[in-house]
Design an enzyme around this catalytic site. Structure first.
Site, PDB file in Angstrom:
ATOM      1  N   GLY A   1       0.812  -1.211   0.000  1.00  0.00           N
ATOM      2  CA  GLY A   1       0.000   0.000   0.000  1.00  0.00           C
ATOM      3  C   GLY A   1       0.846   1.260   0.000  1.00  0.00           C
TER       4      GLY A   1
ATOM      5  CB  THR B   1       6.433  -3.691   7.971  1.00  0.00           C
ATOM      6  OG1 THR B   1       5.029  -3.917   8.158  1.00  0.00           O
ATOM      7  CG2 THR B   1       6.674  -3.064   6.613  1.00  0.00           C
ATOM      8  NE  ARG B   2       9.329  -9.906  13.096  1.00  0.00           N
ATOM      9  CZ  ARG B   2       9.081 -11.098  13.636  1.00  0.00           C
ATOM     10  NH1 ARG B   2       8.269 -11.200  14.653  1.00  0.00           N
ATOM     11  NH2 ARG B   2       9.654 -12.175  13.175  1.00  0.00           N
TER      12      ARG B   2
ATOM     13  CE1 TYR C   1       2.900   5.482  15.905  1.00  0.00           C
ATOM     14  CE2 TYR C   1       2.098   7.652  16.469  1.00  0.00           C
ATOM     15  CZ  TYR C   1       2.339   6.677  15.530  1.00  0.00           C
ATOM     16  OH  TYR C   1       2.027   6.896  14.223  1.00  0.00           O
TER      17      TYR C   1
ATOM     18  CB  SER D   1       1.929  -3.904  16.172  1.00  0.00           C
ATOM     19  OG  SER D   1       1.139  -3.919  17.339  1.00  0.00           O
TER      20      SER D   1
ATOM     21  CB  SER E   1      -1.122  -0.965   5.311  1.00  0.00           C
ATOM     22  OG  SER E   1      -2.032  -1.078   6.395  1.00  0.00           O
TER      23      SER E   1
ATOM     24  CD  GLU F   1      -8.861   5.224   6.407  1.00  0.00           C
ATOM     25  OE1 GLU F   1      -9.911   5.755   6.048  1.00  0.00           O
ATOM     26  OE2 GLU F   1      -7.886   5.871   6.846  1.00  0.00           O
TER      27      GLU F   1
HETATM   28  C1  LIG Z   1      -0.809   7.060   9.089  1.00  0.00           C
HETATM   29  C2  LIG Z   1      -0.034   5.796   9.299  1.00  0.00           C
HETATM   30  C3  LIG Z   1      -0.403   4.939  10.322  1.00  0.00           C
HETATM   31  C4  LIG Z   1       0.307   3.760  10.544  1.00  0.00           C
HETATM   32  N1  LIG Z   1      -0.089   2.938  11.552  1.00  0.00           N
HETATM   33  C5  LIG Z   1       0.572   1.761  11.767  1.00  0.00           C
HETATM   34  C6  LIG Z   1       0.165   0.877  12.805  1.00  0.00           C
HETATM   35  O1  LIG Z   1      -0.787   1.135  13.545  1.00  0.00           O
HETATM   36  N2  LIG Z   1       0.855  -0.279  12.955  1.00  0.00           N
HETATM   37  C7  LIG Z   1       1.901  -0.621  12.138  1.00  0.00           C
HETATM   38  O2  LIG Z   1       2.471  -1.691  12.312  1.00  0.00           O
HETATM   39  N3  LIG Z   1       2.316   0.224  11.162  1.00  0.00           N
HETATM   40  C8  LIG Z   1       1.678   1.383  10.947  1.00  0.00           C
HETATM   41  N4  LIG Z   1       2.087   2.229   9.944  1.00  0.00           N
HETATM   42  C9  LIG Z   1       3.196   1.839   9.066  1.00  0.00           C
HETATM   43  C10 LIG Z   1       2.745   1.026   7.818  1.00  0.00           C
HETATM   44  O3  LIG Z   1       1.380   1.214   7.569  1.00  0.00           O
HETATM   45  C11 LIG Z   1       3.050  -0.443   8.015  1.00  0.00           C
HETATM   46  O4  LIG Z   1       4.442  -0.608   8.019  1.00  0.00           O
HETATM   47  C12 LIG Z   1       2.428  -1.376   6.970  1.00  0.00           C
HETATM   48  O5  LIG Z   1       2.584  -2.696   7.430  1.00  0.00           O
HETATM   49  C13 LIG Z   1       3.013  -1.246   5.580  1.00  0.00           C
HETATM   50  O6  LIG Z   1       2.176  -1.982   4.694  1.00  0.00           O
HETATM   51  P1  LIG Z   1       2.070  -1.589   3.143  1.00  0.00           P
HETATM   52  O7  LIG Z   1       1.164  -2.575   2.512  1.00  0.00           O
HETATM   53  O8  LIG Z   1       1.710  -0.175   2.987  1.00  0.00           O
HETATM   54  O9  LIG Z   1       3.564  -1.857   2.670  1.00  0.00           O
HETATM   55  P2  LIG Z   1       4.506  -0.964   1.736  1.00  0.00           P
HETATM   56  O10 LIG Z   1       4.722   0.353   2.326  1.00  0.00           O
HETATM   57  O11 LIG Z   1       4.019  -1.026   0.334  1.00  0.00           O
HETATM   58  O12 LIG Z   1       5.858  -1.818   1.813  1.00  0.00           O
HETATM   59  C14 LIG Z   1       6.595  -1.902   3.002  1.00  0.00           C
HETATM   60  C15 LIG Z   1       7.738  -2.893   2.818  1.00  0.00           C
HETATM   61  O13 LIG Z   1       7.210  -4.204   2.673  1.00  0.00           O
HETATM   62  C16 LIG Z   1       7.565  -4.769   1.409  1.00  0.00           C
HETATM   63  N5  LIG Z   1       6.382  -5.481   0.906  1.00  0.00           N
HETATM   64  C17 LIG Z   1       5.141  -4.990   0.680  1.00  0.00           C
HETATM   65  N6  LIG Z   1       4.342  -5.971   0.208  1.00  0.00           N
HETATM   66  C18 LIG Z   1       5.097  -7.094   0.140  1.00  0.00           C
HETATM   67  C19 LIG Z   1       4.856  -8.438  -0.293  1.00  0.00           C
HETATM   68  N7  LIG Z   1       3.668  -8.832  -0.754  1.00  0.00           N
HETATM   69  N8  LIG Z   1       5.883  -9.335  -0.240  1.00  0.00           N
HETATM   70  C20 LIG Z   1       7.091  -8.968   0.228  1.00  0.00           C
HETATM   71  N9  LIG Z   1       7.382  -7.712   0.634  1.00  0.00           N
HETATM   72  C21 LIG Z   1       6.398  -6.793   0.580  1.00  0.00           C
HETATM   73  C22 LIG Z   1       7.955  -3.590   0.533  1.00  0.00           C
HETATM   74  O14 LIG Z   1       8.895  -3.959  -0.450  1.00  0.00           O
HETATM   75  C23 LIG Z   1       8.549  -2.630   1.558  1.00  0.00           C
HETATM   76  O15 LIG Z   1       9.884  -2.971   1.803  1.00  0.00           O
HETATM   77  C24 LIG Z   1       1.415   3.431   9.712  1.00  0.00           C
HETATM   78  C25 LIG Z   1       1.779   4.300   8.685  1.00  0.00           C
HETATM   79  C26 LIG Z   1       1.078   5.473   8.480  1.00  0.00           C
HETATM   80  C27 LIG Z   1       1.505   6.389   7.369  1.00  0.00           C
END
Ligand SMILES: Cc1cc2nc3c(=O)[nH]c(=O)nc-3n(C[C@H](O)[C@H](O)[C@H](O)COP(=O)(O)OP(=O)(O)OC[C@H]3O[C@@H](n4cnc5c(N)ncnc54)[C@H](O)[C@@H]3O)c2cc1C
Length: 615
Positions: A177, A256-257, A517, A259, A248, A246
C-alpha cells in the site's frame, strides 16, 4: 437450542468456502501526492478556520477554529493561515532505465494493462510516508524511482517475474500500500539495473474461508479495509487493525512485522498469520498443511516476517479468524498526570484481562485532541469550564497536566463486563475519572482523520513525523522524558524557530513493557535543508531511546531509515548471519531494495561498540 450462526463440528467435513474474484468498490480514489483518499484534505475556509474536506471522517465538514491558535501557542511561531509553503506536485520525474530484453519477455505473459512506464505511477511506487519522502513530493527531487511498474494477478505471474528479472539482470521491489514510514520503498540511488516495482494490488482476493477451523487464505495485496468488510459479511474478522488499515496490505503487514491497535485481543501480525506463500529466487516457499502449532525445525517462512522486500514476494497467507464480537464498547478515563496514567496502565497489564485496546496520551496530545473539536465544544470552552472546576477545587485536575486514556472493549458480554469492572477498579485506585464512551470513540476515530494533518501543516512550514519504540515498564517514563528533553535541547542548540511540538502516547501494553509512540514536529521556515535537520533530530531521539533501553522499533521496522543503528542493537555475528542469509537466498540480489543493510564498518555509528555489552 442450536445457534444457526455458530459453526458446527462435523468430523471429516470439508469446511472451506471458496470465494470468487473480487473488485474494490468504485469511488475509492487515492491521492497521488498526499496521504489518503483524493477527496479528503485539511484546508482553510473563507473565515480562516481549519476544515477537513469530504465526508469520510467524523472530523470532516466542521470548522476547527481552535486548531491554528492552539498550535501557534504551543509552537510559539507566527503560524498564519495565508503563509503557505506552496507545494509543487509532481516533482521532476527521472527517465526510466529501460531493459529491452526484459520488456519483451514481460509482454509475453503480462497484458499491456499489467505493465506501466507512466511517470506518476512509477513515482508513487518509489516512496512511503517518511517526512523526507512527503517533503520531496512537494518540494524536492528524486534521483531514482522504479523504472517500470507491473501488476501480477497470480502466483504463477509473480514466479515468472522473478525468473525474468534474474535472467535479464533487473531488480524487483514488492509494493503493497506504500504506507511504510521507514524509507523501505526508496530505491537505492546508485542502482544501475532496471528496477521493477511489483504492485500486488490485483492479488486482493480472499481465496477461501473456513469458519469451522477459523482460517482464511488471503492474497497478499488485499488492503486492510477490504479484508475487514469482506470477512464481516461472513460474521468474521482477522483482528489486525493498524492505524493505516485503510491503505496498507496483508503482504506489507507481514513484510514489516506490523502491529494493530487491538493486538491485546487478537495478537500482532506474527500471531495471526498461520502460514504464508512467498516466491523467492530459489522458487516458492510453501507447505502442504496448516496446523495449529508445529515443531518442525528451522522454519524458513518465518524469515519473511520483517523481510521488508529483501528476500522475496509474499503472495498469500493463511490467517486466523475470530467471530465478530458480540459487543464493542468504547470508554475513556482522565488522570491527573502522566505518572498516574502509566501506573494505571502497568496495573492493567499485570492484571492480565486486557481490553482489546488501551491508549494513554500525554497532556500535549490530550490538548491537541481538544483543539480539534468544533467551535461550540472547543478547546477554549472546555478549558474555561475545567479551570472553573479546578478553582472551586471540585476536581483538582490541572488542564496543563492531565492526561487521557481511551479504551476499546470487544468480546462476549461477560468478557466485556468483566474487563470494564477491572478498568473501573484500577482507574479508581489511581485517581482516574470516567470521561465517557463518546470521548473514547472519538479518540479512535481521530486517528484516521489526523493522518491527513501532516500534509496540511507541511504546507504551513511544519515538518512532522511519528516514531515509536517498545520499552520495559521500569524504563518507560524515564525514556519518554529523556527523549522529549533531548529533542528540546537539540532544537535549541540549532537555534531553530519557536518551540518543537513533542508528544507521546503509550499505545500497546505487554506483561513486560509497552509500546511508546512519539509525534515530533518543528517549524522550518528559514531553515536550509529542513528534512536533513529533521533527520538529525530524529536520530538524536533514537540514540536517546536506545540509551534508555528502548527497542529500535516496535512495529514500523528498519527499512533504510534506521539501518545505521543496527550495529547498536545486534552483535557482529548476528549481522553476519543476516548478511550471509541474504547472500545465500538471493545470490544475484534480484530483491535489491537494500533495506536493513547494516553499515559494513560497525564503528560508523556512535556507541556501536557498546552494542551487546549493554544487555
Ligand atoms: C498514518 C499511518 C499509520 C500507521 N499505523 C501503523 C500501525 O498502527 N501499525 C503498524 O504496524 N504500522 C503502521 N504504519 C506503518 C505502515 O502502515 C506499516 O508498516 C504497513 O505494514 C506497511 O504496509 P504496506 O502494505 O503499505 O507496505 P509498503 O509500504 O508497500 O511496503 C513496506 C515494505 O514491505 C515490502 N512489501 C510490501 N508488500 C510485500 C509483499 N507482498 N511481499 C514482500 N514484501 C512486501 C515492501 O517492499 C517494503 O519494503 C502506519 C503508517 C502510516 C503512514
Amino acid at each position: 437450542v442450536t445457534d444457526p450462526t455458530k459453526p458446527t463440528l462435523v468430523s471429516g467435513a470439508d469446511t472451506r468456502r471458496l470465494l470468487g474474484p473480487w473488485q474494490p468498490p468504485a469511488g475509492e480514489v487515492e491521492s497521488e501526492g498526499t496521504w489518503g483518499f483524493a477527496d479528503t484534505a485539511f484546508t482553510i475556509d473563507a473565515e480562516g478556520r481549519v476544515l477537513l474536506t469530504g465526508n469520510r471522517y467524523s472530523l470532516a465538514g466542521q470548522p476547527l477554529p481552535n486548531l491554528l491558535p492552539w498550535m501557534r501557542g504551543v509552537m510559539e511561531v507566527d503560524l498564519r493561515a495565508d503563509d503557505r509553503h506552496a507545494p509543487h506536485f509532481p516533482p521532476a520525474i527521472p527517465e526510466p532505465v529501460r531493459n529491452a530484453g526484459l520488456e519483451t519477455e514481460l509482454a509475453g505473459y503480462l497484458r499491456p494493462d499489467q505493465i506501466s512506464l507512466d511517470g506518476i505511477q512509477r513515482l508513487r511506487r518509489g516512496h512511503g510516508h517518511t517526512q523526507e519522502e512527503v517533503y520531496n513530493l512537494k518540494h524536492g527531487h528524486w534521483k531514482r524511482i522504479p523504472d517500470l511498474v507491473t501488476f501480477p494477478e497470480s502466483d504463477e505471474e509473480v514466479a515468472q517475474l522473478v525468473e525474468s528479472a534474474i535472467r535479464h539482470g533487473a531488480v524487483l521491489i514488492p509494493y503493497g500500500g506504500g504506507t511504510n514510514v521507514t524509507d523501505a520503498l526508496r530505491c537505492p540511488e546508485n542502482e544501475q539495473r532496471t528496477i521493477v516495482s511489483v504492485d500486488m494490488k490485483r492479488m486482493n482476493r480472499i481465496r477461501w474461508i473456513d469458519p469451522v477451523n477459523r482460517l482464511a487464505c488471503i492474497e497478499a495485496g488485499a488492503v486492510g479495509r477490504h479484508i475487514v468488510s469482506q470477512l464481516a459479511e461472513h460474521g468474521l474478522m482477522m483482528g489486525h487493525e493498524p492505524d493505516s488499515i485503510e491503505f496498507s496490505t496483508l503482504g506489507g503487514w507481514i513484510a514489516t512485522r506490523a502491529s494493530g491497535m487491538k493486538k491485546n485481543r487478537y495478537g500482532n501480525i506474527e500471531d495471526i498469520v498461520m502460514d504464508l506463500t512467498a516466491v523467492t529466487a530459489h522458487g516458492a516457499l510453501e507447505r502442504r498443511q496448516v496446523a495449529p502449532r508445529e515443531s518442525v525445525g528451522l522454519e524458513p517462512r518465518q524469515w519473511m516476517f520483517g523481510s521488508e522486500g529483501n528476500l522475496g514476494i509474499i503472495t498469500s497467507a493463511v490467517v486466523k479468524l475470530f467471530p465478530l464480537p458480540e459487543v464493542q464498547h468504547y470508554d475513556s478515563l482522565l488522570f491527573k498526570d502522566f505518572s498516574s496514567g502509566v501506573a494505571f496502565m502497568y496495573d492493567l497489564a499485570q492484571a492480565g484481562d486486557w481490553p482489546a485496546s488501551a491508549r494513554l496520551v500525554d497532556n500535549v496530545q490530550f490538548q491537541f485532541s481538544m483543539a480539534l473539536k468544533p467551535a461550540s465544544t472547543g478547546f477554549k470552552a472546555w478549558k474555561s469550564k475545567l479551570e472553573k472546576s479546578v478553582v472551586t477545587g471540585v476536581l483538582g485536575y490541572n488542564p496543563n497536566q492531565m492526561v487521557a486514556c481511551t479504551l476499546v472493549f470487544e468480546g462476549t458480554r461477560e468478557e466485556v463486563a468483566r474487563q470494564q469492572a477491572l478498568v473501573k477498579r484500577l482507574s479508581k485506585q489511581h485517581g482516574g475519572m470516567p470521561a465517557g464512551g463518546e470521548n473514547g470513540a472519538r479518540g479512535y476515530q481521530l486517528t484516521f482523520g489526523i493522518a491527513y494533518i501532516r500534509d496540511f501543516v507541511l504546507d504551513h512550514w511544519i515538518l512532522a513525523e511519528s516514531f515509536e519504540t517498545s520499552v520495559p515498564w521500569t524504563q518507560l517514563e524515564g525514556l519518554i522524558s529523556r527523549v522529549k528533553q533531548r529533542l528540546l535541547d537539540e532544537h535549541a542548540a540549532r537555534k531553530l524557530p519557536g518551540k518543537p511540538f513533542i508528544t507521546a502516547r503509550v499505545t500497546q501494553i505487554y506483561d513486560t513493557g509497552a509500546c511508546v509512540y512519539f509525534y515530533f514536529a518543528y517549524y522550518y521556515k528559514g531553515t536550509p535543508n529542513p528534512t536533513a535537520v529533521y533527520h538529525e533530530l530524529e536520530n538524536a531521539a533514537r540514540d536517546e531511546i536506545l540509551k534508555c533501553g528502548g527497542s529500535l522499533s516496535h512495529h514500523h521496522g528498519i527499512g533504510k531509515l534506521r539501518q545505521g543503528f543496527l550495529p547498536q542493537i545486534a552483535s557482529p555475528a548476528t549481522l553476519a548471519w543476516q548478511a550471509a542469509a541474504k547472500q545465500a537466498l538471493d545470490p544475484t540480489n534480484v530483491f535489491g531494495v537494500a533495506n536493513q543493510v547494516a553499515p559494513l564498518d560497525a564503528s560508523v555509528t556512535p556507541h556501536a561498540t557498546d552494542a551487546v555489552k549493554s544487555h
